[in-house]
Design an enzyme around this catalytic site. Sequence first.
Site, short mmCIF file in Angstrom:
data_model
loop_
_atom_site.label_atom_id
_atom_site.label_comp_id
_atom_site.label_asym_id
_atom_site.label_seq_id
_atom_site.Cartn_x
_atom_site.Cartn_y
_atom_site.Cartn_z
N ARG A 157 -1.66 -3.77 -12.40
CA ARG A 157 -2.00 -4.82 -11.45
C ARG A 157 -3.46 -4.79 -11.03
O ARG A 157 -3.88 -5.54 -10.15
CB ARG A 157 -1.09 -4.72 -10.22
CG ARG A 157 0.35 -5.12 -10.56
CD ARG A 157 1.38 -4.51 -9.64
NE ARG A 157 2.73 -4.94 -10.02
CZ ARG A 157 3.45 -4.40 -10.99
NH1 ARG A 157 2.96 -3.41 -11.71
NH2 ARG A 157 4.65 -4.87 -11.28
N ILE B 293 0.21 4.26 -3.21
CA ILE B 293 1.23 4.57 -4.22
C ILE B 293 2.36 5.37 -3.56
O ILE B 293 2.10 6.34 -2.84
CB ILE B 293 0.62 5.34 -5.41
CG1 ILE B 293 -0.47 4.48 -6.07
CG2 ILE B 293 1.71 5.72 -6.42
CD1 ILE B 293 -1.27 5.19 -7.13
N SER C 12 -6.53 3.12 2.85
CA SER C 12 -5.96 1.81 3.15
C SER C 12 -5.67 1.63 4.64
O SER C 12 -5.79 0.53 5.17
CB SER C 12 -4.68 1.60 2.33
OG SER C 12 -5.01 1.41 0.98
N GLU D 147 6.54 11.11 -2.13
CA GLU D 147 7.83 11.74 -1.86
C GLU D 147 8.25 11.64 -0.40
O GLU D 147 9.38 12.00 -0.06
CB GLU D 147 7.78 13.21 -2.28
CG GLU D 147 7.57 13.39 -3.77
CD GLU D 147 7.45 14.86 -4.16
OE1 GLU D 147 7.46 15.74 -3.28
OE2 GLU D 147 7.34 15.12 -5.36
N HIS E 181 5.52 8.52 4.40
CA HIS E 181 4.13 8.17 4.70
C HIS E 181 3.79 6.79 4.12
O HIS E 181 3.15 5.98 4.79
CB HIS E 181 3.20 9.25 4.11
CG HIS E 181 1.75 9.01 4.34
ND1 HIS E 181 1.16 9.21 5.56
CD2 HIS E 181 0.77 8.58 3.50
CE1 HIS E 181 -0.12 8.92 5.47
NE2 HIS E 181 -0.38 8.53 4.24
#
Length: 158
Positions: free
Chosen positions: A136, A91, A65, A94, A97
Amino acid sequence: MATSLKSLSEYSTNNLPDISQKKFGIVVSEWNDQITDALFSGALETLLSHGAQKSNIYRKDVPGSFELTLGAQWLAEQEAIDAVICLGCVIQGETRHFDFICDAVAHGITNVGLKFNKPVIFGVLTPDTMQQALDRAGGKHGNKGDEAAITAIKMLGF
């Protein structure tokens, strides 16, 4: 509006412009390709169903992305391209980033549209989980690819 309240695949078709001669560049992130391929399918189907010619739709893949911005710029700088659609999925993980990538991509895509004075559409999912992404990308909340394509069409009629 939150997608839990509205389907991404439901939109108004009032006053859509003729796109039969328009050329679309679609930049697709290879990262999370299960999701991004579904987004591309939705965008392609929406463009075709509203009159775009398949020969006027150009798909270019980028690694992730973050690279959507440069891919969009390479397409937008081509005078023949009327609109660029950027499709990706980041997505939540943890670490921070996620925040850095999402912020950079959103600003980068906005800047490309402003620089080239043409629609450059943000079709990037930013879910917390893979299930939310699936929901989605053709699941229970529709397809963000549909929404991105109809946004490009509507902006061409502005």
